[in-house]
Design an enzyme around this catalytic site. Structure first.
Site, PDB file in Angstrom:
ATOM      1  N   LYS A  57      -6.826   1.035  -0.121  1.00 21.61           N
ATOM      2  CA  LYS A  57      -6.562   1.316  -0.991  1.00 21.61           C
ATOM      3  C   LYS A  57      -7.652   2.606  -2.512  1.00 21.61           C
ATOM      4  O   LYS A  57      -6.966   1.579  -3.237  1.00 21.61           O
ATOM      5  CB  LYS A  57      -5.558   0.823  -0.918  1.00 21.61           C
TER       6      LYS A  57
HETATM    7  O1  6AU Z   1       2.906  -6.218   8.831  1.00 23.26           O
HETATM    8  P1  6AU Z   1       2.988  -6.747   7.758  1.00 23.26           P
HETATM    9  O2  6AU Z   1       3.992  -6.428   6.790  1.00 23.26           O
HETATM   10  O3  6AU Z   1       2.411  -8.640   7.944  1.00 23.26           O
HETATM   11  O4  6AU Z   1       1.922  -5.791   7.018  1.00 23.26           O
HETATM   12  C1  6AU Z   1       1.687  -4.119   7.175  1.00 23.26           C
HETATM   13  C2  6AU Z   1       0.377  -4.095   6.653  1.00 23.26           C
HETATM   14  C3  6AU Z   1      -0.437  -4.683   4.894  1.00 23.26           C
HETATM   15  C4  6AU Z   1      -0.039  -3.235   4.548  1.00 23.26           C
HETATM   16  O5  6AU Z   1      -1.315  -3.822   3.339  1.00 23.26           O
HETATM   17  C5  6AU Z   1      -0.005  -2.649   5.028  1.00 23.26           C
HETATM   18  O6  6AU Z   1       0.071  -3.195   6.538  1.00 23.26           O
HETATM   19  N1  6AU Z   1       1.067  -0.889   4.558  1.00 23.26           N
HETATM   20  C6  6AU Z   1       0.233   0.077   4.575  1.00 23.26           C
HETATM   21  C7  6AU Z   1      -1.246   0.083   5.052  1.00 23.26           C
HETATM   22  C8  6AU Z   1      -2.044   0.791   4.124  1.00 23.26           C
HETATM   23  O7  6AU Z   1      -1.807  -0.087   5.826  1.00 23.26           O
HETATM   24  C9  6AU Z   1       1.083   1.427   3.792  1.00 23.26           C
HETATM   25  C10 6AU Z   1       1.647   0.811   3.602  1.00 23.26           C
HETATM   26  O8  6AU Z   1       2.802   1.820   2.934  1.00 23.26           O
HETATM   27  N2  6AU Z   1       2.822  -0.066   3.855  1.00 23.26           N
HETATM   28  C11 6AU Z   1       1.723  -1.639   4.466  1.00 23.26           C
HETATM   29  O9  6AU Z   1       2.458  -2.549   4.725  1.00 23.26           O
HETATM   30  O10 6AU Z   1      -1.732  -5.042   5.560  1.00 23.26           O
END
Ligand code: 6AU
Length: 259
Positions: free
Chosen positions: A93
């Protein structure tokens, strides 16, 4: 219309080679699953990659959360990615002036540009970020997922920001693989929509993360690739969980493109 076309039919519309590769992997492995390997131990990351490898198109890392990081992690990780045919994706990011991004991307302990074909960048800081990623030393084929929306509750992105992000993406067709978003923002079949915030039977965490089901994100929210982290990493059997997500996501995609 992007949402009605098969991944195979979208290949000719891509302008970035990593996007082409990603669509080919998705078609041949029949998977739109990207696992977020948000683990803090190198061995755990390698074990996860090995277990979910057959079921994913990309493995997304936050390399700066690894407690015992050493460059020795990267060789076996690349070997697993090659063997199981998925792409390494560092979710850095980027959001700074171009010069700083250039250094963050290619220097320091992580040397991201030497191993991650895919990275994420915020649009906030404008073109400098994309020029820096484009021009830095590192892998020849590289691609960026540009963040247009976030899954975090109360985030400050508004409609105007989203519009300007789309415009920026269109200005870098050879670098931008797609958009990170929670909604279908573009009809361009050459751009991939990556959607995080995906979990079955869980709506949120205690720090503002918001989840939708795999069916909703594919059929209603326009996701091409789904990012699943804790839904898989916190399962007792990550390989079984990954296969389950893969199958549900793929079925939803087939239903979406059905004429
Ligand atoms: O399924 P989770 O919640 O355990 O993990 C979600 C993953 C994390 C966050 O850094 C990423 O997705 N993420 C991102 C991106 C760019 O991947 C964007 C966003 O809006 N929300 C988010 O959770 O690694």
């Amino acid at each position: 219309d992007r949402l009605k076309l098969s991944f195979e039919k979208r290949i000719p519309f891509t302008k970035n080679l990593v996007a082409t590769e990603l669509l080919k992997i998705m078609s041949s492995k029949q998977t739109t699953l990207c696992v977020a390997a948000d683990l803090t131990n190198s061995t755990d990351i390698l074990n996860l990659a090995e277990q979910v490898g057959p079921h994913i198109c990309a493995l997304k890392t936050h390399i700066d959360i690894v407690d015992d990081f050493h460059e020795n992690l990267l060789k076996p990780l690349k070997e697993i990615a090659d063997r199981h045919n998925f792409i390494l994706f560092e979710d850095r990011k980027f959001a700074d002036i171009g010069k700083t991004v250039e250094l963050q991307y290619s220097k320091g302990v992580y040397k991201i540009s030497s191993w991650a074909k895919l990275v994420t960048a915020h649009s906030l800081c404008g073109k400098g970020v994309l020029d820096a990623i484009k021009g830095a030393e590192g892998l020849e084929n590289r691609g960026v997922f540009l963040l247009a929306e976030l899954s975090a509750a109360g985030n400050l992105i508004d409609e105007a920001y989203v519009k300007k992000t789309l415009k920026l993406a269109e200005e870098y067709p050879e670098l931008i693989v797609g958009l990170v978003s929670q909604n279908p923002l573009t009809n361009n079949p050459g751009l991939l929509q990556l959607t995080p915030g995906v979990q079955i039977d869980t709506k949120s965490d205690n720090l503002g993360q918001q989840y939708n089901s795999p069916e909703i994100i594919v059929l209603e929210k326009g996701a091409d690739i789904a990012v699943v982290g804790r839904g898989i990493t916190q399962s007792n059997q990550p390989a079984v969980a990954a296969l389950n997500y893969k199958n549900i996501l793929w079925q939803a995609y087939l239903n979406r493109i059905k004429q």
